[in-house]
Design a protein around this motif. Structure first.
Motif, PDB file in Angstrom:
ATOM      1  N   THR A 115     -25.489 -13.457  -1.207  1.00  0.00           N
ATOM      2  CA  THR A 115     -26.291 -12.233  -1.281  1.00  0.00           C
ATOM      3  C   THR A 115     -27.485 -12.278  -0.326  1.00  0.00           C
ATOM      4  O   THR A 115     -28.188 -13.289  -0.252  1.00  0.00           O
ATOM      5  N   ASP A 116     -27.682 -11.190   0.399  1.00  0.00           N
ATOM      6  CA  ASP A 116     -28.925 -10.997   1.147  1.00  0.00           C
ATOM      7  C   ASP A 116     -29.944 -10.483   0.123  1.00  0.00           C
ATOM      8  O   ASP A 116     -29.903  -9.324  -0.294  1.00  0.00           O
ATOM      9  N   LEU A 117     -30.839 -11.351  -0.297  1.00  0.00           N
ATOM     10  CA  LEU A 117     -31.698 -11.031  -1.445  1.00  0.00           C
ATOM     11  C   LEU A 117     -32.612  -9.839  -1.176  1.00  0.00           C
ATOM     12  O   LEU A 117     -32.821  -9.002  -2.056  1.00  0.00           O
ATOM     13  N   SER A 118     -33.146  -9.762   0.055  1.00  0.00           N
ATOM     14  CA  SER A 118     -34.041  -8.619   0.342  1.00  0.00           C
ATOM     15  C   SER A 118     -33.270  -7.311   0.273  1.00  0.00           C
ATOM     16  O   SER A 118     -33.750  -6.320  -0.290  1.00  0.00           O
ATOM     17  N   ALA A 119     -32.061  -7.324   0.857  1.00  0.00           N
ATOM     18  CA  ALA A 119     -31.266  -6.089   0.858  1.00  0.00           C
ATOM     19  C   ALA A 119     -30.881  -5.715  -0.570  1.00  0.00           C
ATOM     20  O   ALA A 119     -30.954  -4.545  -0.960  1.00  0.00           O
ATOM     21  N   ALA A 120     -30.492  -6.713  -1.370  1.00  0.00           N
ATOM     22  CA  ALA A 120     -30.084  -6.430  -2.752  1.00  0.00           C
ATOM     23  C   ALA A 120     -31.261  -5.849  -3.536  1.00  0.00           C
ATOM     24  O   ALA A 120     -31.098  -4.885  -4.298  1.00  0.00           O
ATOM     25  N   TRP A 121     -32.430  -6.425  -3.340  1.00  0.00           N
ATOM     26  CA  TRP A 121     -33.620  -5.903  -4.037  1.00  0.00           C
ATOM     27  C   TRP A 121     -33.846  -4.448  -3.618  1.00  0.00           C
ATOM     28  O   TRP A 121     -34.130  -3.590  -4.459  1.00  0.00           O
TER      29      TRP A 121
END
Ligand SMILES: Nc1ncnc2c1ncn2[C@@H]1O[C@H](COP(=O)(O)OP(=O)(O)OP(=O)(O)O)[C@@H](O)[C@H]1O
Ligand SMILES: [Mg+2]
Length: 412
Positions: free
Chosen positions: A166-172
């Motif tokens: 997961t790309d954490l920034s994008a998911a957020w």
């Protein structure tokens, strides 16, 4: 005696079933919606133009109606996640209903879980996640076995399971974009069978005629999103676990301050123990209360919700399943793209065991890669002598339906 009038908040396609049920009960029906072309208006014959998401605008319009046209005796919603709108109208007009506080808890997943945790109702570990950085710290601390979601959205929009990819920034960002207030929260991901429940509480005593095994066979295909592909009734779970799940959903309703009213539970049986993912304070969408519960059990759930809204007595007997008929629901998710043709509807509709078929896709529609069950092209409900037979019948009915698409540049 003149007819009683009931207001159904939402004029959407699923609310139409409630409009018809109320009319069959001899009631005059009003709908409210911001879209005057929504199907409920023509079926109800009268309505209020106000967004279902606008509590005070809907209450203003309802008060105006009462001044000009006559009394409203009850208010409810079916399939629209707008308990605060219903509670606000009920409060202003002095009608039966749940409190503003209960409705507000139901529309805020964080406040709801805080209430449940304080009341000893089992919930997954959870925390607010105020920024992408906070998500990174959280993953450093707890690993990837997490779900992030908007605090205030619906229909699984923006709900994502994290993984090392997961790309954490994008998911957020996706979760925040789906939140009305821009707030995001995380929860421990709980493995185990997922269940939909639908209950009515009568003076604090819970009755749960709605109990469906949710079908998440598409979880890997559409990861990280949770795309539910229907469900099976009756549940395959041993009765002892079913009762435990029901009692937990009912206790969660009471913890939200609901003594008399209806609640829809998203439940997980994790390591043999029931947990509440969410409790919605409104009648369900996805054809659960309008179709699956009556087909599966003979219980007129929508009729009971209408009676509650009018302050009429609902007896435990009315909520007791008369039978447990196998019913299966499945959705059709064609290849994403622009729909160029839809055919086979009549064959699918007359296939063995088909109780209901809804074909929503039309030529010209653009179907995106599903991120939630709302991205579907069609829905079928089938019955059978066994759940396995109903399941096979659902598959063969949907196989008769052809929704052809051509690739289309996907919008972000
Ligand atoms: N902590 C969790 N553990 C396991 N599954 C989860 C968790 N949180 C969410 N899910 C799955 O994702 C679905 C959607 O999450 P949630 O109910 O919080 O969002 P929603 O927008 O209210 O969706 P819906 O309207 O479909 O219920 C849940 O019904 C459940 O299947
Ligand atoms: Mg939910």
């Amino acid at each position: 005696m003149s007819k009683k009038t009931v207001l159904i908040v939402s004029a959407g396609a699923e609310a139409v079933h409630a409009v018809r049920r109320a009319q069959d009960m001899g009631l005059q029906v009003l709908v409210s919606d911001r879209d005057s072309s929504a199907p409920g208006f023509s079926v109800a014959g009268d309505g209020l133009l106000a967004s279902t998401y606008d509590p005070s605008g809907t209450a203003d319009a309802a008060e105006d109606y009462v001044r000009k046209k006559g009394p409203i005796h009850g208010v409810l919603t079916v399939a629209a996640d707008v308990p605060l709108t219903v509670a606000t109208v009920a409060q202003r007009l002095g009608l039966p209903g749940i409190s503003i506080e209960s409705a507000s808890l139901a529309q805020d997943k964080l406040a709801m879980k805080e209430r449940f945790a304080a009341a000893g109702i089992p919930v997954p570990w959870f925390a607010p996640v105020p920024s992408p950085d906070a998500l990174k710290w959280l993953v450093d601390e707890r690993g990837f076995d997490l779900v992030i979601k908007p605090v205030d959205s619906r229909g699984s929009r923006g709900v994502q399971r994290l993984s090392p990819k997961t790309d954490l920034s994008a998911a957020w960002g996706i979760a925040a974009a789906h939140s009305l207030s821009g707030r995001v929260m995380a929860e421990a991901y709980l493995t185990g069978p997922q269940i939909s429940t639908e209950s009515i509480l009568l003076d604090g005593q819970g009755f749960t005629p709605g109990f469906s095994d949710r079908n998440y066979e598409l979880l890997d295909r559409y990861a990280p999103f949770f795309v539910e592909n229907g469900g099976d009734l009756p549940s395959h779970l041993p009765r002892i676990f079913q009762f435990a799940v029901m009692r937990t959903a009912e206790a969660a309703g009471r913890a939200m301050g609901i003594q008399t009213g209806n609640v829809k539970g998203d439940m997980v049986l994790h390591d043999g123990k029931p947990y509440v993912i969410e409790l919605a304070a409104r009648a369900s969408g996805g054809y659960f209360c309008t179709h699956e519960i009556p087909l599966n059990t003979g219980v007129d759930f929508v009729g009971c919700v209408i009676k509650l809204a009018l302050g009429e007595t609902v007896t435990p007997d009315e909520l007791k399943p008369r039978f447990q008929r196998p019913i299966v629901q499945r959705y059709l998710f064609p290849e994403p793209g622009r729909v160029i043709s839809v055919s086979g509807e009549d064959d699918a509709r007359t296939a063995p065991g088909v109780e209901e078929l809804i074909v929503s896709a039309k030529p010209g529609d653009v179907l995106r890669t599903p991120q939630h069950a709302g991205c579907t092209a069609a829905m079928v409900l089938t019955s059978g002598a066994t759940v396995a037979e109903a399941r096979a019948r659902a598959a063969s009915a949907l196989a008769k339906l052809s929704v052809r698409t051509v690739p289309e540049q996907e919008a972000a």
